[in-house]
Design an enzyme around this catalytic site. Structure first.
Site, PDB file in Angstrom:
ATOM      1  N   LYS A 191       0.858  -1.191   0.000  1.00 39.96           N
ATOM      2  CA  LYS A 191       0.000   0.000   0.000  1.00 39.96           C
ATOM      3  C   LYS A 191       0.887   1.233   0.000  1.00 39.96           C
ATOM      4  CE  LYS A 191      -1.961   2.711   2.971  1.00 39.96           C
ATOM      5  NZ  LYS A 191      -1.965   3.976   2.192  1.00 39.96           N
ATOM      6  N   GLU A 267       9.392   1.126  11.344  1.00 38.86           N
ATOM      7  CA  GLU A 267      10.370   2.216  11.292  1.00 38.86           C
ATOM      8  C   GLU A 267       9.555   3.485  11.326  1.00 38.86           C
ATOM      9  OE1 GLU A 267      12.052   5.365  10.276  1.00 38.86           O
ATOM     10  OE2 GLU A 267      12.131   4.506   8.258  1.00 38.86           O
ATOM     11  N   CYS A 302      12.321  11.250   8.460  1.00 39.51           N
ATOM     12  CA  CYS A 302      12.188  10.778   9.837  1.00 39.51           C
ATOM     13  C   CYS A 302      13.473  10.941  10.640  1.00 39.51           C
ATOM     14  CB  CYS A 302      11.748   9.312   9.853  1.00 39.51           C
ATOM     15  SG  CYS A 302      12.777   8.216   8.867  1.00 39.51           S
ATOM     16  N   GLU A 400       8.019  15.778  16.692  1.00 40.41           N
ATOM     17  CA  GLU A 400       8.492  15.705  15.310  1.00 40.41           C
ATOM     18  C   GLU A 400       7.714  16.686  14.445  1.00 40.41           C
ATOM     19  OE1 GLU A 400       9.820  12.189  12.301  1.00 40.41           O
ATOM     20  OE2 GLU A 400       7.861  11.968  13.227  1.00 40.41           O
TER      21      GLU A 400
END
Length: 500
Positions: A191, A267, A302, A400
């Site tokens: 996906k 992750e 990230c 973040e």
């Protein structure tokens, strides 16, 4: 073709045919519901086309096709050399079509054409080639036993793998996961992120051309709450590998616990520190790394090193040089090779990043550069932003941002910097600049992160495992020989001889 001018890339864009359907069982098909969603170019706000909006029914069909292919064994039980040849052909086909794939990815994501050409033309085929070459060089074990027993330890493909991708490196992240999964012999249901589905669908075309059997690779564009959740909960998917936010990673653990207890490789997010120690020269190289660590890919990374720890006595020197470099960055048209930073991936994400910048200001941080959108531009751009007077307790230093924001935090001694760097729920990446090898090793050992880079911002390469500690990941790793372990299971074969 080596296109070098903006006009040439725009010419490629004008003749591209964008994929619009799901890829299931070796052919392109509409979503069973007939629903679609618009695919938008974030640098202009223009609609590129409509894409199939897959949901649980499509996941059922794709998993059935993948399971059928796995059980038939044309791929899973093929000779290692057969799988190797297909992956090497796939690598060559990506190289052949690199310009078109790169332009498509730039249009789909707002990434610069320069980054897309490097990722698509170099890194993506390298992954398929490297794991292809690894297939016939991976061995099992024979355990030591007495002479009338033979104990074999072998690894077998786990079965059907569900792969859920992020939007920040669309085709590269597909290669990170598909290359080892296919090398292991798995069938895969992918996906792609709903924001960036195009190049994963084009990759399916190339996989067929390379000789991958029908059903081994299935690609389902769709949304996380529909297609993504259905993959996570599906009882006939044997493993899920996910890259994305920590929040959604937690959902996949819940989906697993509420379905078939499939292993989940994660992750996820980060809040990575960039630490300049007193002895490090603040030269052009260090400054280039500092800016790249925070702002590469518009900070949509990230492992972005937004938290930059600098000795109090050297902060002004550091800031003056960083500001000069940031203010010289060219932000704008992603198809112009001179552009160094493109747009945010969606308008919603642009607003989220701007909200973090506003929060930083309200909490007392001081904007030295950037701090807002590009006036008059219809795309979803955020000007590269530099904050001074950031404290360790501020929201922008804790959460973040995933945008082009660099914040400087001053420290008085190295152990203070280390304490602040460690005090985070994340543990994906860190960069340390120092001339002192003992101090470099001390920081590398003490920082609870999956990757530590010394005297250069780097995530490593295909040969080195990548993943996070704490809320940045699970025990699974992408890249390196370690990535294969996500997609295999270990079997012991104990053969007893006659009693002598």
């Amino acid at each position: 073709m080596n296109a070098t001018a903006p006009a040439e890339y725009r010419a490629i864009a004008s003749r591209l045919s964008f994929p619009s359907q799901a890829f299931i069982g070796g052919r392109f098909v509409p979503a069973r519901s007939g629903r679609t969603f618009e695919n938008v170019n974030p640098a202009t706000g223009e609609v590129l086309g409509s894409v199939a909006a897959c949901d649980a029914d499509d996941v059922d069909a794709a998993v059935a096709a993948a399971r059928r292919a796995f059980e038939q064994g044309e791929w899973a039980r093929a000779a290692p050399e057969t799988r190797k040849a297909v992956l090497l052909r796939l690598a060559d086909l990506v190289r052949r079509d690199a310009d078109e794939l790169a332009v498509m990815e730039s249009l789909d994501s707002g990434k610069t054409i320069t980054d897309c050409l490097n990722e698509v033309g170099h890194e993506v085929p390298t992954f398929f080639q490297w794991y292809g070459e690894l297939i016939d060089k991976t061995f099992g074990k024979v355990a030591p036993t007495d002479e009338n027993v033979l104990a074999l330890v072998v690894q077998e493909p786990i079965g059907v793998a569900g792969v859920v991708l992020p939007w920040n490196f669309p085709l590269l992240m597909a290669a990170w996961k598909l290359a080892p999964a296919l090398a292991a012999g798995c069938s895969v249901v992918v996906k792609p992120a709903e924001q960036t589905p195009l190049t994963a669908l084009k990759l399916a075309e190339l996989a067929v051309e390379a000789g991958l059997p029908d059903g081994v690779l299935n690609v389902l564009p769709g949304f996380g709450e529909t297609a993504g959740q259905a993959i996570g909960r599906h009882p006939d998917i044997d493993v899920v590998s996910f890259t994305g936010s920590t929040e959604v990673g937690g959902m996949f653990l819940r989906y697993s616990s509420e379905s078939n207890l499939k292993p989940v490789g994660l992750e996820m997010g980060g809040k990575s520190p960039f630490i300049v120690l007193e002895d490090a020269p603040i030269d052009d190289r260090l400054v280039a790394n500092a800016v790249s660590a925070a702002l590469w890919n518009g900070g949509q990374n990230c492992s972005a090193n937004m938290r930059q720890f600098v000795p109090r006595s050297r902060k002004e020197e550091f800031l003056s040089k960083v500001l000069a470099r940031v203010e010289a960055l060219k932000v704008g048209d992603p198809l112009d090779p001179a552009t160094e930073m493109g747009s945010m991936v969606t308008q919603e994400h642009q607003r989220r990043v701007l909200g973090f910048i506003e929060t930083g200001v309200s909490q007392g941080a001081r904007v030295l550069a950037g701090g807002g959108p590009i006036d008059g531009n219809p795309g979803y751009f955020v000007r590269p932003t530099v904050f001074d007077d950031v404290t360790h307790a501020m929201t922008i230093a804790r959460e973040e941002i995933f945008g082009p924001v660099l914040g400087v935090i001053a420290f008085s001694d190295p152990e203070e910097a280390l304490r602040m760097a460690v005090d985070s729920p994340y543990g994906l990446h860190a960069t340390v600049f120092t001339r002192d090898i003992d101090r470099a090793l001390h920081f590398a050992r003490r920082l609870p992160c999956g990757t530590i880079s010394v005297n250069r911002f780097s995530e490593g390469d295909v040969k080195t495992p990548f993943g996070g500690y704490k809320r940045s990941g699970s025990l699974a790793r992408d890249n390196g020989t370690e990535a294969i372990q996500q997609y295999v299971q270990t079997k012991t074969i104990w053969i007893a001889g006659p009693d002598l």
